[in-house]
Design an enzyme around this catalytic site. Structure first.
Site, PDB file in Angstrom:
ATOM      1  N   ASN A 146       4.256   0.555   2.114  1.00 12.20           N
ATOM      2  CA  ASN A 146       4.318  -0.400   3.123  1.00 12.20           C
ATOM      3  C   ASN A 146       4.498  -1.856   2.308  1.00 12.20           C
ATOM      4  O   ASN A 146       3.427  -2.139   1.429  1.00 12.20           O
ATOM      5  CB  ASN A 146       2.697  -0.327   3.983  1.00 12.20           C
ATOM      6  CG  ASN A 146       2.630   0.728   4.445  1.00 12.20           C
ATOM      7  OD1 ASN A 146       3.532   1.022   5.667  1.00 12.20           O
ATOM      8  ND2 ASN A 146       1.952   1.657   4.026  1.00 12.20           N
ATOM      9  N   ARG A 187       0.844  -1.172  -0.061  1.00 11.16           N
ATOM     10  CA  ARG A 187       0.047   0.010  -0.048  1.00 11.16           C
ATOM     11  C   ARG A 187       1.079   1.442  -0.148  1.00 11.16           C
ATOM     12  O   ARG A 187       1.467   1.548   0.940  1.00 11.16           O
ATOM     13  CB  ARG A 187      -1.027   0.118   1.165  1.00 11.16           C
ATOM     14  CG  ARG A 187      -2.319   1.115   1.165  1.00 11.16           C
ATOM     15  CD  ARG A 187      -2.848   1.126   2.293  1.00 11.16           C
ATOM     16  NE  ARG A 187      -2.115   1.555   3.262  1.00 11.16           N
ATOM     17  CZ  ARG A 187      -1.981   1.534   4.625  1.00 11.16           C
ATOM     18  NH1 ARG A 187      -2.424   0.534   5.266  1.00 11.16           N
ATOM     19  NH2 ARG A 187      -1.113   2.265   5.408  1.00 11.16           N
ATOM     20  N   LYS A 234      12.449   2.817   5.180  1.00  8.38           N
ATOM     21  CA  LYS A 234      12.754   4.287   4.820  1.00  8.38           C
ATOM     22  C   LYS A 234      14.172   4.555   4.296  1.00  8.38           C
ATOM     23  O   LYS A 234      14.111   5.773   3.451  1.00  8.38           O
ATOM     24  CB  LYS A 234      12.613   5.352   6.186  1.00  8.38           C
ATOM     25  CG  LYS A 234      11.122   5.625   6.512  1.00  8.38           C
ATOM     26  CD  LYS A 234      10.286   4.744   7.415  1.00  8.38           C
ATOM     27  CE  LYS A 234       8.852   5.108   7.452  1.00  8.38           C
ATOM     28  NZ  LYS A 234       8.155   3.863   7.707  1.00  8.38           N
ATOM     29  N   GLU A 261       4.976   7.187   2.170  1.00 12.23           N
ATOM     30  CA  GLU A 261       5.721   5.839   2.422  1.00 12.23           C
ATOM     31  C   GLU A 261       5.027   4.553   1.536  1.00 12.23           C
ATOM     32  O   GLU A 261       3.900   4.847   1.370  1.00 12.23           O
ATOM     33  CB  GLU A 261       6.127   5.396   3.909  1.00 12.23           C
ATOM     34  CG  GLU A 261       4.901   4.804   4.499  1.00 12.23           C
ATOM     35  CD  GLU A 261       4.986   4.085   5.525  1.00 12.23           C
ATOM     36  OE1 GLU A 261       6.092   3.305   5.794  1.00 12.23           O
ATOM     37  OE2 GLU A 261       3.988   3.844   6.400  1.00 12.23           O
ATOM     38  N   ARG A 302      -7.691   7.745   5.312  1.00 14.16           N
ATOM     39  CA  ARG A 302      -7.397   7.759   6.521  1.00 14.16           C
ATOM     40  C   ARG A 302      -7.282   9.232   7.070  1.00 14.16           C
ATOM     41  O   ARG A 302      -6.497   9.919   6.351  1.00 14.16           O
ATOM     42  CB  ARG A 302      -6.193   7.107   7.316  1.00 14.16           C
ATOM     43  CG  ARG A 302      -6.339   5.573   7.126  1.00 14.16           C
ATOM     44  CD  ARG A 302      -4.984   4.907   7.706  1.00 14.16           C
ATOM     45  NE  ARG A 302      -3.928   5.567   6.525  1.00 14.16           N
ATOM     46  CZ  ARG A 302      -2.541   4.900   6.775  1.00 14.16           C
ATOM     47  NH1 ARG A 302      -2.359   4.544   8.061  1.00 14.16           N
ATOM     48  NH2 ARG A 302      -1.660   5.450   6.188  1.00 14.16           N
ATOM     49  N   GLU A 310       8.163   0.760  11.264  1.00 15.46           N
ATOM     50  CA  GLU A 310       6.784   0.922  10.910  1.00 15.46           C
ATOM     51  C   GLU A 310       5.876   0.756  11.926  1.00 15.46           C
ATOM     52  O   GLU A 310       6.142   0.478  13.322  1.00 15.46           O
ATOM     53  CB  GLU A 310       6.605  -0.606  10.034  1.00 15.46           C
ATOM     54  CG  GLU A 310       7.536  -0.734   8.958  1.00 15.46           C
ATOM     55  CD  GLU A 310       7.129   0.327   8.014  1.00 15.46           C
ATOM     56  OE1 GLU A 310       6.043   0.768   7.779  1.00 15.46           O
ATOM     57  OE2 GLU A 310       8.471   0.601   7.276  1.00 15.46           O
ATOM     58  N   GLY A 311       4.711   1.207  11.595  1.00 12.66           N
ATOM     59  CA  GLY A 311       3.321   0.822  12.608  1.00 12.66           C
ATOM     60  C   GLY A 311       3.008   2.196  13.283  1.00 12.66           C
ATOM     61  O   GLY A 311       2.264   2.339  14.170  1.00 12.66           O
ATOM     62  N   SER A 327      -2.477  -2.792   6.063  1.00 13.09           N
ATOM     63  CA  SER A 327      -3.634  -3.183   6.467  1.00 13.09           C
ATOM     64  C   SER A 327      -4.746  -2.367   6.145  1.00 13.09           C
ATOM     65  O   SER A 327      -4.710  -1.374   5.305  1.00 13.09           O
ATOM     66  CB  SER A 327      -3.586  -3.359   7.866  1.00 13.09           C
ATOM     67  OG  SER A 327      -3.327  -1.866   8.504  1.00 13.09           O
ATOM     68  N   LYS A 342      12.932  10.557  10.621  1.00 13.16           N
ATOM     69  CA  LYS A 342      12.357   9.120  10.544  1.00 13.16           C
ATOM     70  C   LYS A 342      13.232   7.966  10.679  1.00 13.16           C
ATOM     71  O   LYS A 342      14.205   7.863  10.168  1.00 13.16           O
ATOM     72  CB  LYS A 342      11.669   8.881   9.309  1.00 13.16           C
ATOM     73  CG  LYS A 342      10.196   9.793   8.867  1.00 13.16           C
ATOM     74  CD  LYS A 342      10.041   9.178   7.624  1.00 13.16           C
ATOM     75  CE  LYS A 342       8.515   9.861   7.337  1.00 13.16           C
ATOM     76  NZ  LYS A 342       7.714   9.410   6.163  1.00 13.16           N
TER      77      LYS A 342
HETATM   78  P1  ADP Z   1       5.008   4.251   9.559  1.00 13.80           P
HETATM   79  O1  ADP Z   1       5.899   3.326   9.097  1.00 13.80           O
HETATM   80  O2  ADP Z   1       5.177   4.378  11.174  1.00 13.80           O
HETATM   81  O3  ADP Z   1       3.492   4.296   9.361  1.00 13.80           O
HETATM   82  P2  ADP Z   1       4.851   6.678   8.191  1.00 13.80           P
HETATM   83  O4  ADP Z   1       6.186   7.148   7.358  1.00 13.80           O
HETATM   84  O5  ADP Z   1       3.948   6.315   7.104  1.00 13.80           O
HETATM   85  O6  ADP Z   1       5.488   5.638   9.091  1.00 13.80           O
HETATM   86  O7  ADP Z   1       4.628   7.930   9.165  1.00 13.80           O
HETATM   87  C1  ADP Z   1       3.642   7.823  10.029  1.00 13.80           C
HETATM   88  C2  ADP Z   1       2.565   9.007  10.056  1.00 13.80           C
HETATM   89  O8  ADP Z   1       3.462  10.138   9.911  1.00 13.80           O
HETATM   90  C3  ADP Z   1       2.113   9.207   8.666  1.00 13.80           C
HETATM   91  O9  ADP Z   1       1.082   8.429   8.527  1.00 13.80           O
HETATM   92  C4  ADP Z   1       1.749  10.662   8.657  1.00 13.80           C
HETATM   93  O10 ADP Z   1       0.608  10.895   9.224  1.00 13.80           O
HETATM   94  C5  ADP Z   1       2.857  11.374   9.335  1.00 13.80           C
HETATM   95  N1  ADP Z   1       4.185  11.721   8.383  1.00 13.80           N
HETATM   96  C6  ADP Z   1       4.961  10.764   7.745  1.00 13.80           C
HETATM   97  N2  ADP Z   1       6.030  11.556   7.148  1.00 13.80           N
HETATM   98  C7  ADP Z   1       5.384  12.493   6.908  1.00 13.80           C
HETATM   99  C8  ADP Z   1       5.549  13.843   6.191  1.00 13.80           C
HETATM  100  N3  ADP Z   1       6.966  13.787   5.354  1.00 13.80           N
HETATM  101  N4  ADP Z   1       4.969  14.911   6.088  1.00 13.80           N
HETATM  102  C9  ADP Z   1       3.807  15.077   6.979  1.00 13.80           C
HETATM  103  N5  ADP Z   1       3.574  13.973   7.578  1.00 13.80           N
HETATM  104  C10 ADP Z   1       4.163  12.787   7.784  1.00 13.80           C
HETATM  105 MG    MG Z   2       2.681   4.660   7.449  1.00 16.29          MG
END
Ligand code: ADP
Ligand code: MG
Length: 486
Positions: free
Chosen positions: A146, A125, A317, A144, A462, A380-381, A151, A376
């Site tokens: 996944n 996803r 990442k 990102e 979401r 994940e999660g 899920s 970052k």
């Molecule tokens: P994870 O693998 O923990 O899901 P993500 O990269 O998806 O990590 O980041 C988790 C959450 O943080 C995302 O769902 C989003 O809401 C926020 N986020 C992540 N990267 C960004 C970004 N570059 N700008 C704004 N919000 C972000």
């Molecule tokens: Mg995420």
């Protein structure tokens, strides 16, 4: 993006009545989670949190996200097959991040032994936010991708009926008709079924690696149910016209009851496994020593793993950041300039923090303008990223340490907030300023070197209150939503 629902959101009494109707419909449709009090029991369940109204999403961005999904499938698959790229990309990270290092160790070990797997299944996803550009127009930017345990494909198949219901209660039938149909669970099951079929053993099963405490079980059951119902589809040859059975086991079960025969066929409780579908194994705390041994056993097997470890690593990442370097996409997808252009258009700014001049400069820029960046780690999660003052403190601490290579820096996406009403069990309906994240589900299947399926199979929207920087639905921050195309 302004909302369509402005005046409706002001009428508190009407909202409360609508919320009651919406919640009952969500329960009736199966938009369910187990409770945090009893995460192993389906005796008492509640609804998964969701928005009262669908949120407006520009059709052009939805179309763009769908159009680039097959490219992302190809890209992930190409990265997973490029051992040299993975090794080079992750070399600094695995020195600092134990979790990535352990995954990488298994990857190396299996490469050395020789890969017994011949059928490869990707269920991923790709997630996006809508960046507000200088001229006010929104742009699709990837957060990102996944590649493991992506899920909410199951529950997202059931939420359109809820929002159609809400709009129908308001006699907004034209608007109700605009809510897109969505059935990721069927598409994900189709991918699993194809991999199962290509494995070629009619009595073999699908093994779902499950967590002991799984609140999101109904999301997984939606896929299991699709597999069990005989899938009649052009994608499946009619050689095995039968239903496909799924068994759910934990890593602990595998370490006790899993074995390989001399051809490295995988057996669990004496039953052959064609496909291993991971809904566990993406976080450090999900692994005991015993679980790592089980993961190695699975990885060595002939079964189609979704994902294999190389594909899980392709979703880190660090890989995402390296892919944004000039020339990388061209190297991985040679002769496909259009795919490369579509992919690159969705990339936000991504910066390496490896020790050296480039990393030093990225840190200096983030310290000078913290609100423009996200820090970052390789996790994940949800709930792991650092923003604002926390990011500044972390960067100051990491600056002179090798540990900084286990992080990346990313441009912070700033979508235009809008109002919606969030519904959660145990809380009153809340009208708040929100932002959304759009996910597109991708499925591909490869047999040896031949790609036999490459599809997008649906979406997930979401939405969360703007005060939360991080976190998804499972983390208790975001809620399920549907795009209302405009
Ligand atoms: P994870 O693998 O923990 O899901 P993500 O990269 O998806 O990590 O980041 C988790 C959450 O943080 C995302 O769902 C989003 O809401 C926020 N986020 C992540 N990267 C960004 C970004 N570059 N700008 C704004 N919000 C972000
Ligand atoms: Mg995420």
């Amino acid at each position: 993006m302004a909302t369509n629902w402005g005046s409706l959101l002001q009428d508190k009494q009407q909202l409360e009545e609508l919320a009651r109707q919406a919640v009952d419909r969500a329960l009736a449709e199966g938009v369910l989670l187990r409770t945090s009090q009893e995460p192993t029991s389906s005796e008492v369940v509640s609804y998964a949190p969701f928005t009262l109204f669908p949120s407006l999403v520009p059709s052009a961005l939805l179309e763009q996200a769908y159009a680039v999904q097959m490219d992302f499938n190809l890209l992930v698959d190409a990265v997973s097959q490029n051992a040299a790229f993975l090794e080079q990309t992750l070399s600094s990270t695995i020195k600092q991040d134990d979790f990535t290092a352990r995954l990488f160790d298994i990857h190396k070990q299996v490469l050395k032994e020789g890969i017994a797997q011949t059928v490869f299944l990707g269920l991923n996803r790709s997630d996006y936010m809508f960046q507000r550009s200088a001229d006010g127009s929104p742009a699709l930017k990837q957060i990102e991708i996944n590649t493991i345990s992506a899920s909410f494909g199951g529950l997202a198949s059931r939420t359109p009926a809820v929002h159609r219901h809400v709009l129908s209660v308001l006699s907004k039938t034209k608007e109700a008709g605009k809510i897109l149909s969505n059935n990721p669970s069927k598409g994900l099951a189709l991918g699993i079924a194809k991999a199962w079929e290509l494995y070629g053993s009619p009595n073999a099963l699908v093994l779902l690696i499950a967590q002991e405490k799984e609140r999101n079980i109904f999301d997984q059951r939606a896929i299991e149910n699709e597999l069990l119902a005989s899938i009649h589809s052009l994608w499946l040859l009619p050689i095995f016209p039968r239903n496909i059975h799924v068994i759910r086991r934990t890593f602990e079960d595998i370490s006790e009851k899993g074995s390989l025969d001399q051809d490295r066929r995988l057996f669990v409780d004496g039953q052959e496994i064609a496909v291993v579908y991971f809904r566990d194994g993406y976080m450090p705390r999900q692994y005991s020593l015993q679980n790592w041994e089980a993961r190695l056993l699975l990885e060595r097997s002939h079964a189609a793993k979704c994902p294999d470890i190389a594909t899980q690593l392709a979703g880190t990442k660090k890989v995402q950041q390296e892919l944004s370097r000039p020339g990388m996409l061209e190297m991985l997808l040679p002769g496909q300039p259009e795919a490369v252009a579509r992919l690159r258009a969705t990339f936000a700014g991504l910066y390496s923090l490896d020790v050296g001049e480039e990393g030093d400069q990225a840190i200096a820029e983030a310290l000078a303008a913290p609100s423009r960046f996200v820090l970052k780690p390789q996790r994940e999660g949800g709930g792991n990223n650092l923003y604002g003052e926390e990011m500044v403190q972390a960067l100051k601490q990491l600056k002179d340490s090798e540990e900084r290579a286990s992080y990346i820096l990313m441009e912070k996406i700033e979508p235009e907030p809008f109002e919606n009403c969030l519904l959660r069990p145990g809380s009153p309906a809340r009208v708040v300023q929100c932002i959304s994240e759009l996910g597109i589900f991708g499925v591909y299947v490869r047999q040896e070197k031949t790609l036999v399926m490459n599809k997008h199979v649906g979406h997930l929207l979401r939405t969360k209150a703007i005060e939360h920087a991080d976190g998804g639905v499972a983390a208790g921050v975001a809620v399920l939503d549907n795009p209302y195309p405009v």
